[in-house]
Design an enzyme around this catalytic site. Structure first.
Site, PDB file in Angstrom:
ATOM      1  N   GLU A  59       0.883  -1.176   0.000  1.00 22.13           N
ATOM      2  CA  GLU A  59       0.000   0.000   0.000  1.00 22.13           C
ATOM      3  C   GLU A  59       0.913   1.215   0.000  1.00 22.13           C
ATOM      4  OE1 GLU A  59      -3.180  -0.102  -0.212  1.00 22.13           O
ATOM      5  OE2 GLU A  59      -3.822  -2.073   0.480  1.00 22.13           O
ATOM      6  N   CYS A  86      -2.242   9.403   2.539  1.00 19.73           N
ATOM      7  CA  CYS A  86      -1.902   8.814   1.234  1.00 19.73           C
ATOM      8  C   CYS A  86      -2.971   9.086   0.186  1.00 19.73           C
ATOM      9  CB  CYS A  86      -1.677   7.311   1.377  1.00 19.73           C
ATOM     10  SG  CYS A  86      -3.098   6.462   2.064  1.00 19.73           S
TER      11      CYS A  86
HETATM   12  P1  NAD Z   1       8.667   4.631   4.410  1.00 18.93           P
HETATM   13  O1  NAD Z   1       8.595   3.802   3.184  1.00 18.93           O
HETATM   14  O2  NAD Z   1       9.864   5.477   4.607  1.00 18.93           O
HETATM   15  O3  NAD Z   1       8.569   3.717   5.722  1.00 18.93           O
HETATM   16  C1  NAD Z   1       7.457   2.881   5.981  1.00 18.93           C
HETATM   17  C2  NAD Z   1       7.878   1.790   6.946  1.00 18.93           C
HETATM   18  O4  NAD Z   1       8.826   0.935   6.319  1.00 18.93           O
HETATM   19  C3  NAD Z   1       8.561   2.289   8.216  1.00 18.93           C
HETATM   20  O5  NAD Z   1       8.136   1.492   9.297  1.00 18.93           O
HETATM   21  C4  NAD Z   1      10.046   2.076   7.919  1.00 18.93           C
HETATM   22  O6  NAD Z   1      10.845   1.925   9.072  1.00 18.93           O
HETATM   23  C5  NAD Z   1       9.987   0.780   7.122  1.00 18.93           C
HETATM   24  N1  NAD Z   1      11.109   0.551   6.202  1.00 18.93           N
HETATM   25  C6  NAD Z   1      11.931   1.453   5.613  1.00 18.93           C
HETATM   26  N2  NAD Z   1      12.807   0.823   4.801  1.00 18.93           N
HETATM   27  C7  NAD Z   1      12.540  -0.507   4.876  1.00 18.93           C
HETATM   28  C8  NAD Z   1      13.077  -1.667   4.255  1.00 18.93           C
HETATM   29  N3  NAD Z   1      14.062  -1.592   3.374  1.00 18.93           N
HETATM   30  N4  NAD Z   1      12.548  -2.862   4.559  1.00 18.93           N
HETATM   31  C9  NAD Z   1      11.499  -2.965   5.429  1.00 18.93           C
HETATM   32  N5  NAD Z   1      10.956  -1.901   6.051  1.00 18.93           N
HETATM   33  C10 NAD Z   1      11.452  -0.677   5.762  1.00 18.93           C
HETATM   34  O7  NAD Z   1       7.323   5.495   4.436  1.00 18.93           O
HETATM   35  P2  NAD Z   1       6.904   6.618   5.479  1.00 18.93           P
HETATM   36  O8  NAD Z   1       7.697   7.853   5.204  1.00 18.93           O
HETATM   37  O9  NAD Z   1       6.910   6.059   6.850  1.00 18.93           O
HETATM   38  O10 NAD Z   1       5.372   6.855   5.077  1.00 18.93           O
HETATM   39  C11 NAD Z   1       4.942   7.786   4.131  1.00 18.93           C
HETATM   40  C12 NAD Z   1       4.520   7.074   2.869  1.00 18.93           C
HETATM   41  O11 NAD Z   1       3.509   6.108   3.174  1.00 18.93           O
HETATM   42  C13 NAD Z   1       3.879   8.003   1.856  1.00 18.93           C
HETATM   43  O12 NAD Z   1       4.415   7.727   0.587  1.00 18.93           O
HETATM   44  C14 NAD Z   1       2.407   7.632   1.904  1.00 18.93           C
HETATM   45  O13 NAD Z   1       1.697   7.882   0.711  1.00 18.93           O
HETATM   46  C15 NAD Z   1       2.474   6.173   2.205  1.00 18.93           C
HETATM   47  N6  NAD Z   1       1.214   5.679   2.774  1.00 18.93           N
HETATM   48  C16 NAD Z   1       0.452   4.840   2.011  1.00 18.93           C
HETATM   49  C17 NAD Z   1      -0.779   4.396   2.496  1.00 18.93           C
HETATM   50  C18 NAD Z   1      -1.655   3.488   1.675  1.00 18.93           C
HETATM   51  O14 NAD Z   1      -2.563   2.888   2.246  1.00 18.93           O
HETATM   52  N7  NAD Z   1      -1.443   3.363   0.377  1.00 18.93           N
HETATM   53  C19 NAD Z   1      -1.197   4.794   3.769  1.00 18.93           C
HETATM   54  C20 NAD Z   1      -0.380   5.644   4.509  1.00 18.93           C
HETATM   55  C21 NAD Z   1       0.828   6.081   4.008  1.00 18.93           C
END
Ligand code: NAD
Length: 480
Positions: A225, A259
């Site tokens: 997502e 998002c």
């Molecule tokens: P991010 O991708 O930086 O991090 C998300 C999570 O992944 C965190 O817990 C982080 O620690 C972890 N992570 C980072 N690198 C990783 C790896 N290599 N392997 C496994 N885990 C890893 O995102 P963010 O900055 O926390 O969130 C913002 C983003 O989330 C925005 O792009 C937003 O659109 C998206 N988002 C999407 C939805 C949806 O339902 N589509 C909902 C909310 C937020």
């Protein structure tokens, strides 16, 4: 000087601690899957009732690491979880019950059905924008489906899930370890991927891509997502007051860190100026602050977002747009005024990249078709909306928009309707949460075929393959 409200990121748990937690979760899942679905649903509902009873404490913890208004936490995090619990506890038996399947006529002596078996340990890797809604809202259907969950919240907002895990444990209703939380950054997320039987990842498209690659190598099922760039298409005959209020709430709720939030508006020529004026008026009424009664807009949650929002606004100005608002109120606390960008063009970052902050760029278009073409031009396809009083036309246009979720005169509400699949197309993700489909993804479909009669007789297509066998097969095929 105001006190700094941005907490430091959570410390990384060791790889051993993550795998130990996952092993305890797997043991809990073994016991849990043996309970009937209705019993699992009832226990999860009781856990939720206890969390809801303690909602003020929970809201305070979430506020302490996000500064989001308490009312907004209630409306956008607590209330949707309540609706998710209601939907899945009421529908789990139907969704997870064995599904009879039809068989070809040559198998009429056999029974076929699909059984939904839990996967085991479901890893939930989640972002910082909704620290309760996303992890707990997904844990509910995953647990009712018979799994344990291993949550890895964002390192920037881990307290909310740590508090939740303690509160869940305190109820004594679930097997120890069924709902577990591990903390740390992306390296801990990678350990979660290794230790889980499937992962539902919510976060940026960039991280989603890297998780998809690692999951591919491990052959682990993942649902992604990811990010979005919600285009709001406003036609000349739109109901202006609702459209303008929707633009302001859709772009600035949760300080623009949603998002499915409105990230760009394409507005038809005739209504453009009136729409911009109405949006400006609505924006001027917004009350902003780090806490307190009546505050509608908090701060950015994730420190790097501050630079990103500033960069997008600077880029828009440099390319000729006018920016209303966007002033820095308190840099240490990531507090900036909401910004309206007029004269936006597709070349600007505010129109092509995910900003994920309180910025609403508006572009004038000559017709609906141009708006749809521009909406579809980028890499994202999460949410979109069409605004017009001609509902038939709106629904026709909605069908042309490349997005997993479309609203007609509607914004940000899909999450609160858990019967609807939630997810994106193109670079916005793979798979869906919520809905019957979203609950079944926490299971693997086991196809069961039962030979009922005659008990002792071999099927005609088995050995021996003598001459008559080919004629028999042809005859079967001819009869269809
Ligand atoms: P991010 O991708 O930086 O991090 C998300 C999570 O992944 C965190 O817990 C982080 O620690 C972890 N992570 C980072 N690198 C990783 C790896 N290599 N392997 C496994 N885990 C890893 O995102 P963010 O900055 O926390 O969130 C913002 C983003 O989330 C925005 O792009 C937003 O659109 C998206 N988002 C999407 C939805 C949806 O339902 N589509 C909902 C909310 C937020």
């Amino acid at each position: 000087m105001t006190e700094r409200t941005v907490p430091p990121p959570a410390r990384n748990m060791t790889a051993d601690a993550v795998s130990g937690t996952a092993a305890a979760a797997a043991a809990a899942a073994q016991r849990w899957r043996g309970l009937p679905v209705s019993e699992r649903a009832a226990l999860v509902a009781q856990v939720w009732a206890e969390l809801y009873r303690r909602r003020q404490e929970l809201a305070k913890v979430a506020h302490s690491e996000t500064c989001k208004p308490i009312v907004e936490f209630s409306a956008m995090e607590l209330a949707p979880v309540g609706l998710i619990v209601k939907y899945f506890t009421s529908n789990a038996r139907r969704i997870l019950g064995d599904q009879p399947a039809c068989v070809p006529w040559v198998m009429l002596n056999k029974k076929a059905y699909v059984r939904y078996a839990p996967r085991g340990v479901v890893g939930l890797i989640t972002p910082w924008n909704f620290p309760f809604l996303i992890p707990f809202g997904d844990a509910v259907p995953a647990m009712i489906a018979g799994n344990a969950v291993l949550v890895k919240p964002s390192e920037w907002t881990s307290r909310t899930m740590q508090w939740t895990a303690d509160a869940v444990r305190g109820t004594g209703l679930l097997p120890e370890g069924l709902f577990s939380v591990v903390t740390g950054d992306g390296s801990v997320g990678r350990e979660v991927l290794k230790a889980s039987d499937m992962v539902l990842f919510t976060g940026s498209t960039r991280t989603g891509r890297s998780i998809a690659q690692e999951a591919g190598a491990l052959l682990k099922p993942v649902v992604l997502e990811l990010g979005g760039k919600h285009p709001m298409i406003v036609l000349n005959d739109a109901a202006l007051p609702r459209a303008a209020k929707a633009a302001v709430w859709g772009a600035f709720a949760n300080c623009g860190q949603v998002c499915v939030g409105v990230e760009r508006a394409f507005v038809e020529e005739e209504i453009h100026d009136a729409f911009v004026e109405a949006v400006r008026r609505e924006m001027q009424r917004l009350r902003q602050g780090l806490s307190g009664e009546g505050v509608e807009l908090g701060r950015l949650i994730f420190p790097p977002q501050f630079e990103r929002v500033m960069d997008h606004l600077e880029d828009a100005r440099a390319k000729g747009a006018a920016v209303f608002g966007g002033e820095v109120v308190d840099a240490d606390n990531l507090l900036i005024r909401p910004a309206l960008v007029t004269g936006a063009t597709p070349e600007m970052k505010v129109m092509s990249e995910e900003t994920f902050g309180p910025v609403l760029p508006v572009m004038k278009v000559s017709c609906a078709e141009e708006a749809v073409r521009l909406s579809n031009s980028g890499p994202y396809g999460l949410a979109a909306s069409v605004w017009t009083t001609d509902l038939d036309r709106a629904e026709r246009l909605a069908a042309m928009v490349e997005a997993g979720m479309v609203g007609v005169n509607e914004v940000l509400s899909h999450y609160a309707a858990p019967s609807l699949p939630f997810g994106g197309v193109k670079s916005s993700g793979l798979g869906r949460r919520h809905s019957d489909e979203g609950m079944r993804m926490f299971c693997h479909a086991q196809s069961v075929l039962v030979h009922e009669w005659p008990a002792g007789m071999a099927d005609p297509w088995w050995f021996p393959y003598e001459g008559r066998k080919s004629r028999l097969v042809e005859w079967i095929l001819r009869l269809g």
